[in-house]
Each structure stands twice: as structure tokens, then as C-alpha cells.
Design an enzyme around this catalytic site. Structure first.
Site, PDB file in Angstrom:
ATOM      1  N   GLU A 298       0.822  -1.206   0.000  1.00 50.13           N
ATOM      2  CA  GLU A 298       0.000   0.000   0.000  1.00 50.13           C
ATOM      3  C   GLU A 298       0.864   1.267   0.000  1.00 50.13           C
ATOM      4  O   GLU A 298       0.537   2.262  -0.663  1.00 50.13           O
ATOM      5  CB  GLU A 298      -0.930   0.018   1.221  1.00 50.13           C
TER       6      GLU A 298
ATOM      7  N   GLU B 156      11.474 -34.697   2.697  1.00 46.68           N
ATOM      8  CA  GLU B 156      12.076 -35.355   1.542  1.00 46.68           C
ATOM      9  C   GLU B 156      12.529 -36.784   1.809  1.00 46.68           C
ATOM     10  O   GLU B 156      13.075 -37.436   0.927  1.00 46.68           O
ATOM     11  CB  GLU B 156      13.253 -34.509   1.016  1.00 46.68           C
TER      12      GLU B 156
ATOM     13  N   LEU C   8      21.081 -31.384   0.373  1.00 50.98           N
ATOM     14  CA  LEU C   8      19.841 -30.636   0.628  1.00 50.98           C
ATOM     15  C   LEU C   8      19.992 -29.147   0.306  1.00 50.98           C
ATOM     16  O   LEU C   8      19.432 -28.283   0.995  1.00 50.98           O
ATOM     17  CB  LEU C   8      19.371 -30.816   2.080  1.00 50.98           C
TER      18      LEU C   8
ATOM     19  N   ASP D  40      22.268 -41.783   2.271  1.00 52.89           N
ATOM     20  CA  ASP D  40      22.382 -40.983   1.048  1.00 52.89           C
ATOM     21  C   ASP D  40      23.390 -39.849   1.139  1.00 52.89           C
ATOM     22  O   ASP D  40      23.806 -39.312   0.109  1.00 52.89           O
ATOM     23  CB  ASP D  40      21.020 -40.383   0.684  1.00 52.89           C
TER      24      ASP D  40
ATOM     25  N   SER E 187       5.122 -41.153   8.530  1.00 51.98           N
ATOM     26  CA  SER E 187       4.698 -40.620   9.827  1.00 51.98           C
ATOM     27  C   SER E 187       3.881 -39.341   9.639  1.00 51.98           C
ATOM     28  O   SER E 187       2.902 -39.107  10.351  1.00 51.98           O
ATOM     29  CB  SER E 187       5.911 -40.363  10.728  1.00 51.98           C
TER      30      SER E 187
ATOM     31  N   CYS F 293      -2.469  -3.601   7.243  1.00 50.12           N
ATOM     32  CA  CYS F 293      -2.077  -3.774   8.644  1.00 50.12           C
ATOM     33  C   CYS F 293      -2.507  -2.567   9.472  1.00 50.12           C
ATOM     34  O   CYS F 293      -2.649  -1.446   8.966  1.00 50.12           O
ATOM     35  CB  CYS F 293      -0.574  -4.003   8.754  1.00 50.12           C
TER      36      CYS F 293
END
Length: 369
Positions: free
Chosen positions: A70, A307, A229, A225, A315, A95
């Protein structure tokens, strides 16, 4: 509702249909999108100011800590006197509190803008409805709920964080055409990880990482692995790397512990944190996911990619703790291996990525309202 202007010319009548509120709101959303990746934990917001069906000002929130949409839009109006007979469109409620910048509602009132059209109410506790209330008390006509679904979708991470007190959760995995996420590997983990997807899918995965705030893997994936990441295949910002390692068994020479980028390790003991390597103690005798969600909410993490591996992803699925899932399916078959997770819902979208199939799922059991 569209504004219609009728012009009479001889025996002919021309109807000129002006832009509708929805069309102006779409412009707000397009502007807001430009702030993606730069404004979090703030929402993406765009603003358009219209006078006599002509756009006289526009702007968007460009970077966290800088001017709100704004403010940028009002500043862009060259002839400020026009504001007193204009309509301001914005995809999120202005806001009403002092944060890193002054209240936008106060600025709108100061410039005597008579009409404000809002996409959706801000769910943030310090704003939620108060911005609208302040505008109405100042005699401003306020219309809200224009393209509300689209406005919420754009800022789904922000809304989930504010309303659910947790990040927006994206499950991501790749599987073979016969339904396996990995080969069967021994506990020593000497075998190399199975490469399932092609380079285009890998690049897309890294693009996603650059767009989200955090990414998490379990101990088995971290050890077997040795993932980085990061977003090394594209330009962009690395997400916060997170691993669950109860007894700190990830080897010290692995990527996750290289301190090259901020990393968080959830563990059961007390460990000293270092630069770019933070340890957070959890109670592993109790449910972990609620503790993890609380820890991420405390850190203002609004989005999380889950991932791997299968146990961790399942889970989240079993606890209905996910909002979106992105699943790559390659053409290769391995006939035996670690079963991929299964979602009990139909994909919302299917896309071909240079031969890989990308399925996108939405968790319809989870709402953010």
C-alpha cells in the site's frame, strides 16, 4: 460488479465495460507474486489504486522489512489529490499495527482514500479484522472477500502458519514405475543411492527447495544418502536443512554437518550449537512431530519440504500432517526394494517432466480456515 458506461452516438449505442473488482484483484495478485522468495515471513501483497477506472498507482511488497504494498502504491501516485476520489485494491487486509513499518491503514486514512477493496482478512492476531475496523471507523467504504480463495492460495504458507501454528508441509519423493522408493540396502549403507528421476526433475526439485524455508530428512536418509539438501543446481537460496538424529550418528564428515549453510539437528541429548549448525533437544519418548512443529513455529518457519525417507514421510501421512505432496514416477523398474509411501487420495494434477511423471496431491482433509 462491472461498471458500464453508455455512450450515445446517433442511433448507435456503445457499451464500454470497465474492469471489474475481480480483474483489479487479479492485478494485485500478479504484483504480489513478484515478492515470492523475498518477503517471508511476511505475506505476498500487491496493491492497485484506481481513479475513474484508470490505474494511477500500483506496487507490491518487495522485500521483508521494506515498505508494504500500500505504501509503495500510494507513493507511486503522482497527483495525490486524486486519492481522495480513488479506490484502493489490495489482496490482504491492510495492517493496523506498528511492526517494522507503520500501519498501512493509517496511511490510507491520512490520504482520505474513500474506497478500499480487500481480497481476504489477515489472519495475523495483531491485524485480523482490526485493519478493516479502523478503516470503517474513519468513514471509508470497505469491500472484502474479492477472489478470496485465490488470495488465500497465494499466501497458503502464511495462512497455514498463522491459523495452524505450523509450517505449510510439502511431502516429496521419487519412485519407480513399480512402486519403490529405494533399493534394499544393508545397515552399513555402502550401496549408492538409487537414481530414480532424470536431470529435469532434479532441477525442478532444487527450484522447489529455493522457494521453501526448510527441508527435513530422517536419520536413515541422512546416513545412507549423505544428501546436501541445497539448491546447487540452480541459483537461489538454500532452505534450512533439518535432520532427525537421536543419538548423533551422522558422520562428522557428511554434508549435513559441514556448516556450509544453516542446519538444524533434532537430537535427544545436549549438544553445543555452532555457526550454521544448531542442535535442538527433543523428548524421543514422546510423539516427535508435535515437538518438531512447535520448534519450527517458534523459528517462524512457514514452509517445510519432507524429503525422506519412507518412515518419516509415512509418519506425516499417518498423522494427517501434510498439505501437499509431489511425487515423481520414473519409467524404470527394480522389481524389489523399499515400498514408496501411498496416499489415499487422487492426484490433483499430472505432468510430464521429460519422461518422468509428476503427480501433485492436495490434502483435502486439511483446511486452513
Amino acid at each position: 460488479m462491472a461498471t458500464k458506461l453508455i455512450i450515445h452516438v446517433g442511433f448507435s449505442t456503445f457499451a464500454l465495460i470497465m474492469k471489474t473488482e475481480k480483474e483489479y484483484m487479479k492485478l494485485c495478485l500478479e504484483l504480489a507474486q513478484k515478492g515470492e522468495g523475498s518477503v517471508a515471513p511476511n505475506p505476498m501483497v500487491g496493491c492497485v489504486i484506481v481513479c475513474d477506472d484508470k490505474i494511477i498507482g500500483k506496487g507490491y511488497h518487495e522485500k521483508y522489512g521494506q515498505a508494504h504494498a500500500e505504501v509503495v502504491a500510494i507513493s507511486s501516485v503522482e497527483e495525490k489529490t486524486l486519492l481522495e476520489r480513488s479506490t484502493l485494491y489490495v489482496n490482504l487486509e491492510p495492517c493496523s499495527h506498528f511492526g517494522k513499518t507503520p500501519p498501512c491503514a493509517d496511511l490510507i486514512i491520512k490520504h482520505k482514500i474513500p474506497n478500499v477493496v480487500i481480497g481476504t482478512v489477515d489472519p495475523f492476531d495483531l491485524v485480523s479484522g482490526n485493519g478493516i475496523k479502523k478503516l470503517k471507523e474513519a468513514g471509508i467504504k470497505v469491500t472484502s472477500g474479492i477472489l478470496e480463495d485465490e488470495c488465500r492460495e497465494l499466501n497458503k504458507r502464511f495462512f497455514t502458519f498463522q491459523e495452524k501454528k505450523r509450517p505449510y508441509i510439502i511431502l516429496k519423493w521419487a519412485q519407480t514405475s513399480d512402486g519403490y522408493i529405494d533399493i534394499l540396502r544393508n545397515e552399513e549403507g555402502f550401496e549408492k543411492p538409487l537414481k530414480i528421476t532424470n536431470d529435469s526433475s532434479l532441477k525442478l526439485s532444487h527450484t522447489w527447495r529455493s522457494m521453501e524455508q526448510a527441508i527435513i530428512v530422517g536419520k536413515r536418509t541422512a546416513i545412507f544418502d549423505n544428501p546436501q539438501l541445497t539448491v546447487r543446481n540452480i541459483p537461489g537460496k538454500n532452505p534450512l536443512r533439518i535432520a532427525i538424529d537421536r543419538n548423533l550418528t551422522i558422520p562428522s564428515n557428511y554434508f549435513l554437518l559441514d556448516k556450509s549453510t544453516p542446519t538444524l539437528i533434532f537430537t535427544s541429548g545436549d549438544s553445543k550449537s555452532e555457526i550454521n549448525l544448531e542442535y535442538k533437544k527433543l523428548n524421543f519418548d514422546e510423539e516427535l512431530l508435535p515437538q518438531i512443529m512447535d520448534a519450527l513455529h517458534e523459528r517462524k518457519i512457514q514452509s517445510l519440504i519432507v524429503e525422506g525417507g519412507t518412515k518419516l514421510i509415512n509418519s506425516f501421512i499417518n498423522n494427517e500432517l501434510w498439505d501437499e505432496a509431489r511425487v515423481f514416477i520414473s519409467q524404470q523398474k527394480i522389481e524389489n526394494g523399499v515400498n514408496a509411501p501411498v496416499l489415499d487420495t487422487r492426484p490433483a494434477n499430472k505432468e510430464d517432466i521429460d519422461g518422468d511423471i509428476l503427480l501433485t496431491y492436495k490434502n483435502t482433509m486439511v483446511t486452513v480456515s
